[in-house]
Scaffold this active site. Structure first.
Site, PDB file in Angstrom:
ATOM      1  N   ILE A 136       0.822  -1.205   0.000  1.00 15.67           N
ATOM      2  CA  ILE A 136       0.000   0.000   0.000  1.00 15.67           C
ATOM      3  C   ILE A 136       0.858   1.258   0.000  1.00 15.67           C
ATOM      4  CG2 ILE A 136      -0.233  -0.032   2.526  1.00 15.67           C
ATOM      5  CD1 ILE A 136      -3.145   1.083   2.064  1.00 15.67           C
ATOM      6  N   CYS A 137       0.336   2.289  -0.634  1.00 13.62           N
ATOM      7  CA  CYS A 137       0.894   3.640  -0.626  1.00 13.62           C
ATOM      8  C   CYS A 137       2.262   3.692  -1.312  1.00 13.62           C
ATOM      9  CB  CYS A 137       0.946   4.155   0.809  1.00 13.62           C
ATOM     10  SG  CYS A 137       1.012   5.950   0.965  1.00 13.62           S
ATOM     11  N   HIS A 138       3.323   4.000  -0.579  1.00 12.11           N
ATOM     12  CA  HIS A 138       4.677   4.083  -1.147  1.00 12.11           C
ATOM     13  C   HIS A 138       5.386   2.726  -1.198  1.00 12.11           C
ATOM     14  CE1 HIS A 138       4.008   8.348  -0.284  1.00 12.11           C
ATOM     15  NE2 HIS A 138       4.970   8.606  -1.143  1.00 12.11           N
TER      16      HIS A 138
END
Length: 180
Positions: A105-107
């Site tokens: 998730i995300c970065h």
């Protein structure tokens, strides 16, 4: 199922660790905190220090084959630290080579880019990773959660903390399918 949660010694976005961790526990799985150093990891609320969490296993001493799946929480600094650690990158790559499911998730997909496992895959992330994913041969999409099965394993990705509910529900479904 034993699920590895791989994080750097500092920089993980706390909610991207704790929400998936709790979802895995609530579903009857055994989450295991894996890091590059012994001791504790320092989580963050964006750029501010948050809580610390004890490390269960250390990359290089922990066998990827002892886990059924891998979760990569985000945070800006977390995946940047992980991608600079050869053992962490190899740990991630092993899950893809062994055909085990991975959720990021995300970065967190920065670590996937470094592991050279996004080529031919379709995934989402924090929008600033779009160019990196494309340069690594992947296709970036702006979706709350994306499941890609264009490879030896299933890859579940999400964009940001606001996507956590869908991320957790989806990776738990995918992990359950793979365990069956």
């Amino acid at each position: 199922m034993r699920i590895a949660f791989l994080v750097a010694p500092e920089g993980v976005e706390q909610v991207e660790l704790t929400d998936p961790w709790q979802a895995a526990k609530d579903a009857g799985h055994e989450p295991v905190l894996v890091s590059t150093k012994e001791g504790e990891i320092q989580a963050f609320h964006h750029l501010d220090k948050a809580d610390t969490f004890p490390v269960d296993e250390v990359v290089g001493e922990s066998a990827p084959g002892s886990f059924g799946a891998l979760v990569l929480p985000g945070g800006v600094a977390n995946p940047d630290f992980l991608r600079m650690d050869g053992k962490a990158v190899a740990f991630v790559r092993d899950f893809f080579e062994q055909g085990r499911p991975v959720a990021a998730i995300c970065h967190a997909p920065w670590t996937l880019v470094e592991a050279d496992v996004v080529r031919g895959r379709v995934l989402t992330s924090w929008p600033s990773l779009k160019t990196d994913i494309g340069n690594a041969g992947g296709t970036w999409v702006d979706e709350q959660v994306k499941v890609c099965d264009h490879g030896a394993n299933k890859l579940v990705t999400s964009r940001k903390p606001d996507d956590l509910k869908a991320f957790c529900e989806t990776f738990l479904d995918v992990f359950a399918e793979e365990a069956a």
